[in-house]
Design a protein around this motif. Structure first.
Motif, mmCIF file in Angstrom:
data_model
loop_
_atom_site.group_PDB
_atom_site.id
_atom_site.type_symbol
_atom_site.label_atom_id
_atom_site.label_comp_id
_atom_site.label_asym_id
_atom_site.label_seq_id
_atom_site.Cartn_x
_atom_site.Cartn_y
_atom_site.Cartn_z
ATOM 1 N N PHE A 134 -1.611 -1.079 -10.594
ATOM 2 C CA PHE A 134 -2.281 -2.673 -10.683
ATOM 3 C C PHE A 134 -2.776 -3.184 -9.722
ATOM 4 O O PHE A 134 -3.826 -3.622 -9.815
ATOM 5 N N MET A 135 -2.193 -2.974 -8.499
ATOM 6 C CA MET A 135 -2.378 -3.789 -7.390
ATOM 7 C C MET A 135 -3.823 -3.117 -6.874
ATOM 8 O O MET A 135 -4.706 -4.089 -6.500
ATOM 9 N N GLN A 136 -4.057 -1.934 -6.887
ATOM 10 C CA GLN A 136 -5.294 -1.503 -6.548
ATOM 11 C C GLN A 136 -6.277 -1.878 -7.701
ATOM 12 O O GLN A 136 -7.595 -2.178 -7.291
ATOM 13 N N ASP A 137 -6.019 -1.807 -8.836
ATOM 14 C CA ASP A 137 -7.269 -2.169 -9.796
ATOM 15 C C ASP A 137 -7.585 -3.587 -9.526
ATOM 16 O O ASP A 137 -8.747 -3.823 -9.870
ATOM 17 N N VAL A 138 -6.720 -4.549 -9.504
ATOM 18 C CA VAL A 138 -7.049 -6.204 -9.130
ATOM 19 C C VAL A 138 -7.431 -6.295 -7.774
ATOM 20 O O VAL A 138 -7.738 -7.300 -7.656
ATOM 21 N N LYS A 139 -7.315 -5.229 -6.953
ATOM 22 C CA LYS A 139 -7.692 -5.280 -5.492
ATOM 23 C C LYS A 139 -7.246 -6.613 -4.778
ATOM 24 O O LYS A 139 -7.755 -7.421 -4.214
ATOM 25 N N ILE A 140 -5.749 -6.445 -4.911
ATOM 26 C CA ILE A 140 -4.829 -7.364 -4.103
ATOM 27 C C ILE A 140 -4.079 -6.477 -2.908
ATOM 28 O O ILE A 140 -3.581 -5.783 -3.038
ATOM 29 N N PRO A 141 -4.699 -7.224 -1.768
ATOM 30 C CA PRO A 141 -4.195 -6.793 -0.780
ATOM 31 C C PRO A 141 -2.531 -6.900 -0.634
ATOM 32 O O PRO A 141 -1.940 -7.841 -1.000
ATOM 33 N N VAL A 142 -1.535 -5.767 -0.290
ATOM 34 C CA VAL A 142 -0.248 -5.928 0.014
ATOM 35 C C VAL A 142 0.379 -5.434 1.012
ATOM 36 O O VAL A 142 -0.115 -4.328 1.523
ATOM 37 N N VAL A 143 1.339 -6.264 1.500
ATOM 38 C CA VAL A 143 2.166 -5.526 2.655
ATOM 39 C C VAL A 143 3.649 -5.552 2.367
ATOM 40 O O VAL A 143 4.260 -6.071 1.642
ATOM 41 N N LEU A 144 4.212 -4.427 2.586
ATOM 42 C CA LEU A 144 5.666 -4.003 2.216
ATOM 43 C C LEU A 144 6.501 -4.562 3.257
ATOM 44 O O LEU A 144 6.389 -4.674 4.501
#
Length: 335
Positions: A134-144
């Motif tokens: 999902f985050m890849q599809d909406v192109k939202i950067p993420v940090v764990l």
């Protein structure tokens, strides 16, 4: 009537485009024009609309933070670091509590995407395939944060849990303890369960001490009541141990409470060691010896890394944060 950008432009005798450039730090105006526009904004009380600015610069100056639980001191200290980093960046934070529910996590990811957040700090949970996709599809950067993914290329901030548990166990061994029980949150937890148990076992093995599986208590969680239940189990089984290593401070405090209720003296009868170094560790009686995670700095680092990704559009390097032993009163040297 609420002042608009059009009102600012009219009173300052400039174009709406000029006001927009000034608000978004874009070039194309003189210092004198900037001062004039800012003075008008102050005089008429104009408040720039965040969503409208977002349509111009493609950013909303907002990030999301996803936690499984926000009611403990661990989350509070981490969130404090995230909030301070966001404030320095001029951004706001939306916090979502998932209760480790896949359904709720997906719901909040959709909400954050609808809110057009600039990025997400994903804390203390494993990234499952639907989340990542999902985050890849909406192109939202993420940090764990306090998590890691071997399957997906997501940057993370965490301590080396295996090494930290090893260090804590070695410290107890150096104090003369050879019969050490470990209370693990969940032995099957890939984030904070398995690595900490492995670190505990390695410390024993490297010190020539046999690993006794009965000494490893699976508490199924990291909360205060989990520590109480685990201590009851240790007492019911009459485990022949001199020290207890709990894999969270909240569990260690549960151990201290149960010990007090049973008339057991800490550290005379048992030494107790925690994990995290929450502020509560200094408030207990006795004060809790623990292995410290730099929780505030971890939160601040995760947010700073996220803002760097948002600004550059590029991946950042993951960070392993340092851990340390905080020596207080709940561990006694065994002669």
């Amino acid at each position: 009537m609420t002042p608009t950008i059009k009102d600012v432009a009219k009173k300052a005798n400039v174009s709406i485009a000029t006001v927009s450039r000034i608000l978004n730090n874009k070039p194309g105006f003189t210092p004198e024009t900037k001062l004039k526009v800012l003075k008008v904004i102050e005089e008429i009380g104009y408040q720039p609309n965040g969503m409208a600015r977002g349509l111009i610069n493609k950013k909303t100056q907002t990030i999301g933070v996803i936690f499984p639980n926000v009611s403990n001191m661990y989350s509070a200290e981490v969130l404090s670091g995230i909030e301070d980093a966001a404030h320095e960046d001029g951004s706001s934070v939306i916090v979502c509590k998932t209760d480790s529910s896949m359904e709720r996590t997906m719901k909040y990811l959709r909400v954050l995407a609808e809110k057009r957040v600039d990025g997400i700090v994903f804390a203390s949970e494993m990234i499952k395939e639907p989340f990542y996709k999902f985050m890849q599809d909406v192109k939202i950067p993420v940090v764990l944060l306090s998590s890691i993914s071997y399957q997906y290329p997501i940057p993370y901030v965490k301590v080396d849990d295996r090494h930290a548990a090893y260090t804590a166990t070695i410290y107890l061994i150096e104090q003369g303890h050879k019969k050490i029980a470990m209370i693990c949150g969940d032995r099957n937890d890939l984030i904070a369960g398995i690595p900490r148990v492995e670190g505990y076992k390695e410390a024993l093995q490297h010190s020539g001490i046999s690993v006794i599986e009965d000494y490893i208590i699976n508490a199924n969680g990291f909360a205060y009541h989990n520590g109480q239940e685990a201590m009851d189990e240790i007492l019911v089984k009459k485990l022949d141990v001199t020290a207890i290593f709990a894999s969270s401070d909240e569990m260690a405090l549960g151990v201290l409470t149960t010990a007090h209720q049973k008339g057991i003296k800490i550290p005379d009868d048992f030494s107790v060691m925690g994990y995290d170094d929450l502020k509560l560790a200094q408030m207990s009686i006795p004060q809790l010896t623990t292995v410290a995670q730099p929780l505030y700095n971890m939160g601040k680092s995760a947010a700073s890394m996220l803002f760097e990704m948002i600004a550059t559009g590029e991946q950042v390097q993951s960070r392993i944060m340092p851990h340390s032993i905080i020596k207080r009163d709940s561990v006694k040297e065994r002669l």
